[in-house]
Write a protein that holds these residues in place. Structure first.
Motif: not given
Ligand code: AHR
Length: 349
Positions: A52-56, A84-88, A108-111, A315-316
């Protein structure tokens, strides 16, 4: 603000605002779909899982219906199904809070970081840090006043062209009705000071207005892109100026126009087609189309909130090692009371 069907349950979680300002790490004991410390986390994707790609994603807030459509577009695109793992983060219309959130997400070292900035200024230091930490940043919707080498790309609207298009429509309407030589008094409701959407639209409007010596700006005031301020600011304007002096009201978004219409109605004024007040706004929301069909709103210059698909594509591409463009403009049109009926059924927001 009229709530439409796209306002989904996750935007109604009341704790977001209450707990605002207390940013902490994603890793501090989250469970599925929880909200903690002001960050709304799509936590159904396993954390620290490289699948999963973590996106803030740092949003401006909830100042308009346009904004809700933009937020929903991100939620609908940055799904676990799409990897994705989305942080909103809701910026709550507070630019300092947005910058703090960016520091927090870097820690948090998001991607990836996606930022919809409230204002252009104040981003240099945190963008520099993101670059040092190798976290690619996408600026979405409004722009930043920072060196473009600090972020991957900007995706959004050509706000200045939107302003030019609004004023050009006004001239073509007047010309069509043999009124182009009339003296006109214009009232402008501006968006948030320092926001590129307001800066660009104002610049475009002023550039075109200055070409017509018979056009006069009666007053131009900030109403922060919100409906409530649209009503309050317009009420004050109607106290300060004789109603019959106002020939045109230009609002830099639909919600402020909806608010201004309420103030004009309360003051007993008529506006729109076949009245003495020409009404012009920006966004082209569904509700604006309804008002254009009624003839109350005469034109809405589209600002397209559906940006998430392009962010996803960028992103892709970056994940595939491709080079991306530095600027992506979204497609936009101009809609009027004359063509609203033709397009209303296609509106997505
Ligand atoms: O930045 C885009 C603007 O911000 C939209 O016109 C407005 O409605 C929103 O709040």
């Amino acid at each position: 603000m009229k709530k439409r069907q796209f306002l989904k349950f996750r935007l109604l979680l009341p704790v977001i605002g209450i707990l605002g300002g207390l940013f902490c790490t994603v890793g501090c004991g989250t469970s599925q779909n929880t909200v903690e410390t002001g960050n709304l986390i799509r936590s159904d994707a396993p954390k620290h899982n490289s699948d999963y790609i973590t996106v803030g994603f740092i949003q401006t807030g909830k100042e308009s219906d346009w904004r809700d459509a933009n937020t929903n577009d991100y939620w609908d695109t940055f799904t676990t199904e799409n990897g994705y793992n989305l942080i909103y983060v809701d910026g709550n219309s507070d630019s300092n809070r947005q910058v703090k959130a960016a520091y927090d997400l870097i820690a948090q070292k998001v991607d990836y970081l996606i930022i919809d900035p409230i204002v252009e200024d104040g981003w240099d230091d945190v963008l520099t840090l993101a670059q040092q930490e190798n976290i690619p940043v996408i600026i979405s919707d409004r722009g930043v006043n920072a060196n473009p080498s600090l972020y991957e790309c900007w995706i959004g609207s050509d706000f200045k062209t939107e302003g030019i298009n609004a004023a050009k429509w006004l001239y073509s309407y007047l010309e069509k009705n043999g009124r182009e030589k009339e003296n006109l008094n214009i009232v402008i409701l501006e968006g948030t000071a320092g926001a590129s959407a307001a800066i660009g639209r104002t610049e475009g409007l002023l550039e075109e207005i200055s070409k017509h010596s018979n056009w006069n700006i009666l007053t131009s005031q900030c109403a922060n892109f919100t409906q409530g301020e649209g009503t309050n600011v317009m009420k004050q304007i109607l106290t300060d100026y004789p109603h019959e002096d106002i020939d045109v009201v230009i609002s830099e978004n639909d919600n402020m126009m909806f608010g201004a219409m309420k103030a004009m109605e309360q003051a007993g004024m008529r506006y729109g087609v076949d009245t003495d007040v020409i009404t012009i706004s920006f966004d082209a929301l569904y509700e604006a189309f309804e008002l254009m069909q009624e003839g109350k709103l005469m034109v809405s210059v589209e600002c397209n909130p559906l940006i998430a698909g392009l962010s996803h594509q960028v992103i892709q591409d970056l994940e595939a090692g491709k080079t991306v463009d530095s600027v992506y403009y979204v497609e936009e049109s101009v809609f009027t009371y004359e063509n609203a009926a033709e397009y209303i059924s296609d509106r997505k927001y």
